[in-house]
Design a protein around this motif. Structure first.
Motif, short mmCIF file in Angstrom:
data_model
loop_
_atom_site.label_atom_id
_atom_site.label_comp_id
_atom_site.label_asym_id
_atom_site.label_seq_id
_atom_site.Cartn_x
_atom_site.Cartn_y
_atom_site.Cartn_z
N VAL A 130 0.57 -1.05 -0.43
CA VAL A 130 0.01 0.28 -0.25
C VAL A 130 0.78 1.58 0.05
O VAL A 130 1.98 1.11 0.81
CB VAL A 130 -1.07 0.23 1.22
CG1 VAL A 130 -1.76 1.73 1.58
CG2 VAL A 130 -1.21 -1.49 1.13
N LYS A 131 0.29 2.02 -1.17
CA LYS A 131 1.35 3.26 -1.32
C LYS A 131 0.50 4.23 0.02
O LYS A 131 1.96 5.57 -0.04
CB LYS A 131 1.87 4.06 -2.31
CG LYS A 131 2.23 2.77 -3.78
CD LYS A 131 1.75 3.24 -4.93
CE LYS A 131 3.01 2.18 -6.00
NZ LYS A 131 2.33 2.39 -7.48
N LYS A 132 -0.58 4.76 -0.13
CA LYS A 132 -0.92 5.61 0.86
C LYS A 132 -2.65 4.53 1.18
O LYS A 132 -2.95 4.84 0.50
CB LYS A 132 -1.25 6.63 -0.09
CG LYS A 132 -1.97 8.03 0.48
CD LYS A 132 -2.67 9.33 -0.08
CE LYS A 132 -3.51 9.68 0.21
NZ LYS A 132 -5.04 9.16 0.84
N ILE A 133 -2.56 4.68 2.86
CA ILE A 133 -3.50 4.25 3.66
C ILE A 133 -4.27 5.36 3.10
O ILE A 133 -4.85 6.47 3.39
CB ILE A 133 -3.38 3.79 4.94
CG1 ILE A 133 -2.69 3.30 5.13
CG2 ILE A 133 -4.50 3.70 5.48
CD1 ILE A 133 -2.15 2.49 7.11
N PRO A 134 -5.85 4.75 2.51
CA PRO A 134 -6.81 6.32 2.31
C PRO A 134 -7.48 6.11 3.37
O PRO A 134 -8.21 5.10 4.26
CB PRO A 134 -8.07 4.90 1.09
CG PRO A 134 -7.39 3.33 1.24
CD PRO A 134 -6.39 3.75 2.51
N THR A 135 -8.27 7.75 3.65
CA THR A 135 -8.86 8.23 4.39
C THR A 135 -10.34 7.22 4.05
O THR A 135 -10.84 7.62 3.12
CB THR A 135 -8.97 9.91 4.36
OG1 THR A 135 -9.49 10.31 3.47
CG2 THR A 135 -7.02 10.29 4.63
N ARG A 136 -11.22 8.03 5.63
CA ARG A 136 -12.25 7.70 5.66
C ARG A 136 -13.26 9.03 4.30
O ARG A 136 -13.82 7.68 3.68
CB ARG A 136 -12.82 8.05 6.68
CG ARG A 136 -14.52 7.98 7.34
CD ARG A 136 -15.11 7.84 8.53
NE ARG A 136 -16.49 7.41 8.62
CZ ARG A 136 -16.91 7.23 9.63
NH1 ARG A 136 -15.74 6.33 10.07
NH2 ARG A 136 -17.60 6.40 9.61
N GLU A 137 -13.09 9.70 4.06
CA GLU A 137 -13.52 10.20 3.37
C GLU A 137 -13.07 10.40 1.95
O GLU A 137 -14.09 9.81 0.92
CB GLU A 137 -12.91 11.65 3.31
CG GLU A 137 -13.54 12.46 4.95
CD GLU A 137 -12.49 12.55 6.07
OE1 GLU A 137 -11.37 11.52 6.08
OE2 GLU A 137 -13.32 12.56 6.89
#
Length: 176
Positions: free
Chosen positions: A46-53
């Motif tokens: 994973v390059k970037k953990i997604p935010t809830r938004e």
């Protein structure tokens, strides 16, 4: 589980066509060959953990309303006269055709990376396992189900159900 007996068996197709609601947990850190806990897992870098938004935005944009969905190869859908899961377990290549399903609503119940807990309202034929995988793919992460619970079919809610061990020859008729 809705059990139909006697004349009520004529309503099975009608009941199966009703809207369904589910609660599920998706692990966004990996994929699974079966899209659930039973399959072989493949961790995703994973390059970037997604935010809830970000998750809410992708769900609203791509996964609500009428959507195209490809059922998992480990499903009971018949392919060339045989169940897809039987072919998949034999190691044969299975090509599943996409289909249009309706997802009325997806609500995030909780999100603590990598676990995404969802509440889903959808039409007959919607595969929640595929939905979990597809949401993860759209986010650039993984996606497989660790939990799945159907909470209602139409007006029949799990809260109203009776445990099998509570049924007996004296009380079964009151649950018809």
């Amino acid at each position: 589980l809705i059990v139909a007996i006697g004349k009520a068996t004529k309503r099975i197709n009608e009941l199966m066509g009703l809207t369904k609601k589910y609660k599920t947990t998706v692990d966004l850190s990996a994929f699974s060959t079966t899209d659930d806990m039973e399959g072989k897992k493949t961790k995703v870098k994973v390059k970037k953990i997604p935010t809830r938004e970000e998750i809410e935005k992708i769900i609203k944009k791509k996964f609500t309303g009428q959507i195209e969905q490809t059922p998992p190869i480990y499903s009971a859908i018949k392919v060339k006269g045989k169940r897809a899961y039987e072919l998949a377990r034999e190691g044969k290549e299975v090509k599943m055709k996409s289909r249009t399903v309706t997802v009325d609503r997806i609500r995030i119940r909780d999100y603590q990376w990598p676990y995404l807990k969802l509440k889903i309202k959808c039409s007959k034929g919607t595969y929640i396992r595929s939905l979990g995988k597809d949401i993860g793919t759209a986010l650039g992460v993984g996606g497989y189900l660790t939990k799945l619970k159907r909470t209602s079919i139409g007006q029949f809610k799990i809260k109203q159900s009776i445990k099998l061990n509570k049924l007996n020859s004296d009380n079964w008729k009151k649950y018809l």
